[in-house]
Design a protein around this motif. Structure first.
Motif, PDB file in Angstrom:
ATOM      1  N   THR A  18       0.844  -1.192   0.000  1.00 53.23           N
ATOM      2  CA  THR A  18       0.000   0.000   0.000  1.00 53.23           C
ATOM      3  C   THR A  18       0.882   1.245   0.000  1.00 53.23           C
ATOM      4  O   THR A  18       1.814   1.338   0.798  1.00 53.23           O
ATOM      5  N   PRO A  19       0.635   2.200  -0.910  1.00 58.03           N
ATOM      6  CA  PRO A  19       1.465   3.409  -0.949  1.00 58.03           C
ATOM      7  C   PRO A  19       1.547   4.088   0.413  1.00 58.03           C
ATOM      8  O   PRO A  19       0.545   4.210   1.120  1.00 58.03           O
ATOM      9  N   GLY A  20       2.756   4.497   0.791  1.00 59.10           N
ATOM     10  CA  GLY A  20       2.963   5.191   2.043  1.00 59.10           C
ATOM     11  C   GLY A  20       3.208   4.283   3.229  1.00 59.10           C
ATOM     12  O   GLY A  20       3.444   4.764   4.344  1.00 59.10           O
ATOM     13  N   SER A  21       3.177   2.945   3.017  1.00 63.07           N
ATOM     14  CA  SER A  21       3.435   2.022   4.134  1.00 63.07           C
ATOM     15  C   SER A  21       4.878   2.208   4.611  1.00 63.07           C
ATOM     16  O   SER A  21       5.806   2.228   3.800  1.00 63.07           O
ATOM     17  N   PRO A  22       5.114   2.346   5.928  1.00 68.95           N
ATOM     18  CA  PRO A  22       6.485   2.565   6.433  1.00 68.95           C
ATOM     19  C   PRO A  22       7.323   1.285   6.376  1.00 68.95           C
ATOM     20  O   PRO A  22       6.788   0.176   6.277  1.00 68.95           O
ATOM     21  N   ALA A  23       8.630   1.461   6.429  1.00 69.62           N
ATOM     22  CA  ALA A  23       9.539   0.317   6.460  1.00 69.62           C
ATOM     23  C   ALA A  23       9.202  -0.568   7.657  1.00 69.62           C
ATOM     24  O   ALA A  23       8.857  -0.080   8.731  1.00 69.62           O
ATOM     25  N   GLY A  24       9.289  -1.875   7.466  1.00 67.18           N
ATOM     26  CA  GLY A  24       8.959  -2.822   8.516  1.00 67.18           C
ATOM     27  C   GLY A  24       7.506  -3.260   8.516  1.00 67.18           C
ATOM     28  O   GLY A  24       7.126  -4.150   9.293  1.00 67.18           O
ATOM     29  N   SER A  25       6.677  -2.653   7.671  1.00 68.11           N
ATOM     30  CA  SER A  25       5.258  -3.021   7.618  1.00 68.11           C
ATOM     31  C   SER A  25       5.107  -4.444   7.084  1.00 68.11           C
ATOM     32  O   SER A  25       5.775  -4.846   6.132  1.00 68.11           O
ATOM     33  N   PRO A  26       4.211  -5.240   7.686  1.00 73.29           N
ATOM     34  CA  PRO A  26       3.964  -6.592   7.173  1.00 73.29           C
ATOM     35  C   PRO A  26       3.079  -6.557   5.929  1.00 73.29           C
ATOM     36  O   PRO A  26       2.143  -5.767   5.838  1.00 73.29           O
ATOM     37  N   VAL A  27       3.401  -7.407   4.955  1.00 77.51           N
ATOM     38  CA  VAL A  27       2.620  -7.516   3.725  1.00 77.51           C
ATOM     39  C   VAL A  27       2.327  -8.998   3.484  1.00 77.51           C
ATOM     40  O   VAL A  27       3.268  -9.784   3.303  1.00 77.51           O
ATOM     41  N   PRO A  28       1.078  -9.434   3.514  1.00 77.30           N
ATOM     42  CA  PRO A  28       0.779 -10.845   3.243  1.00 77.30           C
ATOM     43  C   PRO A  28       1.048 -11.173   1.773  1.00 77.30           C
ATOM     44  O   PRO A  28       0.642 -10.429   0.875  1.00 77.30           O
ATOM     45  N   ILE A  29       1.762 -12.264   1.534  1.00 76.08           N
ATOM     46  CA  ILE A  29       2.078 -12.677   0.165  1.00 76.08           C
ATOM     47  C   ILE A  29       1.914 -14.190   0.048  1.00 76.08           C
ATOM     48  O   ILE A  29       1.815 -14.901   1.043  1.00 76.08           O
ATOM     49  N   TRP A  30       1.895 -14.659  -1.181  1.00 73.92           N
ATOM     50  CA  TRP A  30       1.895 -16.082  -1.490  1.00 73.92           C
ATOM     51  C   TRP A  30       3.196 -16.427  -2.189  1.00 73.92           C
ATOM     52  O   TRP A  30       3.696 -15.650  -3.010  1.00 73.92           O
ATOM     53  N   LEU A  31       3.745 -17.594  -1.870  1.00 75.36           N
ATOM     54  CA  LEU A  31       5.008 -18.040  -2.455  1.00 75.36           C
ATOM     55  C   LEU A  31       4.785 -19.311  -3.270  1.00 75.36           C
ATOM     56  O   LEU A  31       3.956 -20.148  -2.920  1.00 75.36           O
ATOM     57  N   ASP A  32       5.593 -19.452  -4.351  1.00 74.97           N
ATOM     58  CA  ASP A  32       5.555 -20.694  -5.118  1.00 74.97           C
ATOM     59  C   ASP A  32       6.541 -21.699  -4.519  1.00 74.97           C
ATOM     60  O   ASP A  32       7.112 -21.457  -3.448  1.00 74.97           O
TER      61      ASP A  32
END
Length: 198
Positions: free
Chosen positions: A117-131
């Protein structure tokens, strides 16, 4: 509109012209074709439903295969995500790719770009999917997506069949109308002209 001139009454006369003493052979043929078109459209409903059901089975299997080969985890931004700038010449962007780090199921650490998300500070968690290699990938298909896609497949198939049937009916009716108009012209051409109506 009601009575004998309403659309329902006209449709009934077109569907059942046998009660009309003025009905021509072409009118009866058109009525038979209309009945067959309606019957085919009704019979197409279970066929479309079966196609949607078969598609649902394939979609569920594909969703299970997707989920089996992908892993949900959390990435953490290495730096702040850029702030979206909106001005009179640009509408800006939604999520932006930002450098982040994450750990895969084997414990290996990865660094790369993820959508944040634009403006999210460093260290912010981001849910992702991995192959299977531990690289970011799209989220697997879900059961609700499979249901939605299957309903769409069934509806589009039925709409396509009905559209084809309607087109067939319209083309045949156009040919019959031209034939009937030509018959009227021939009959009028041989009608005796006495200068007054009989």
């Amino acid at each position: 509109m009601h009575g004998s001139s309403g659309p329902i009454a006209r449709f009934r006369r077109r569907l059942f012209p046998g009660h009309n003493s003025l009905a021509r052979g072409s009118d009866r043929f058109e009525a038979l074709l209309l009945k067959l078109v309606i019957l085919a459209a009704l019979l197409a409903v279970p066929v479309a439903a079966a196609a949607g059901s078969a598609n649902h089975g394939r979609q569920v299997a594909a969703a299970a295969a997707d989920a089996a080969g992908r892993q949900a985890t959390t990435a953490y931004l290495v730096k702040s995500a850029p702030i979206r700038i909106v001005d009179s010449e640009s509408v800006g962007t939604d999520d932006s790719t930002t450098e982040a780090t994450w750990t895969d199921s084997r414990g290996a650490r990865h660094t790369g770009g993820v959508l944040a998300t634009p403006g999210s500070p460093a260290g912010s968690p981001v849910p992702i999917w991995l192959d299977a290699r531990g690289e970011p990938t799209a989220a697997p298909r879900t059961a609700s997506t499979a249901v939605f896609d299957s309903v769409l497949v069934g509806l589009w198939l039925w709409f396509a069949v009905v559209a084809a049937l309607a087109l067939l009916y319209r083309v045949v009716r156009l040919v019959l109308d031209r034939h009937r108009a030509a018959a009227w012209e021939r009959a009028w051409a041989v009608y005796p002209r006495s200068g007054s109506w009989p």
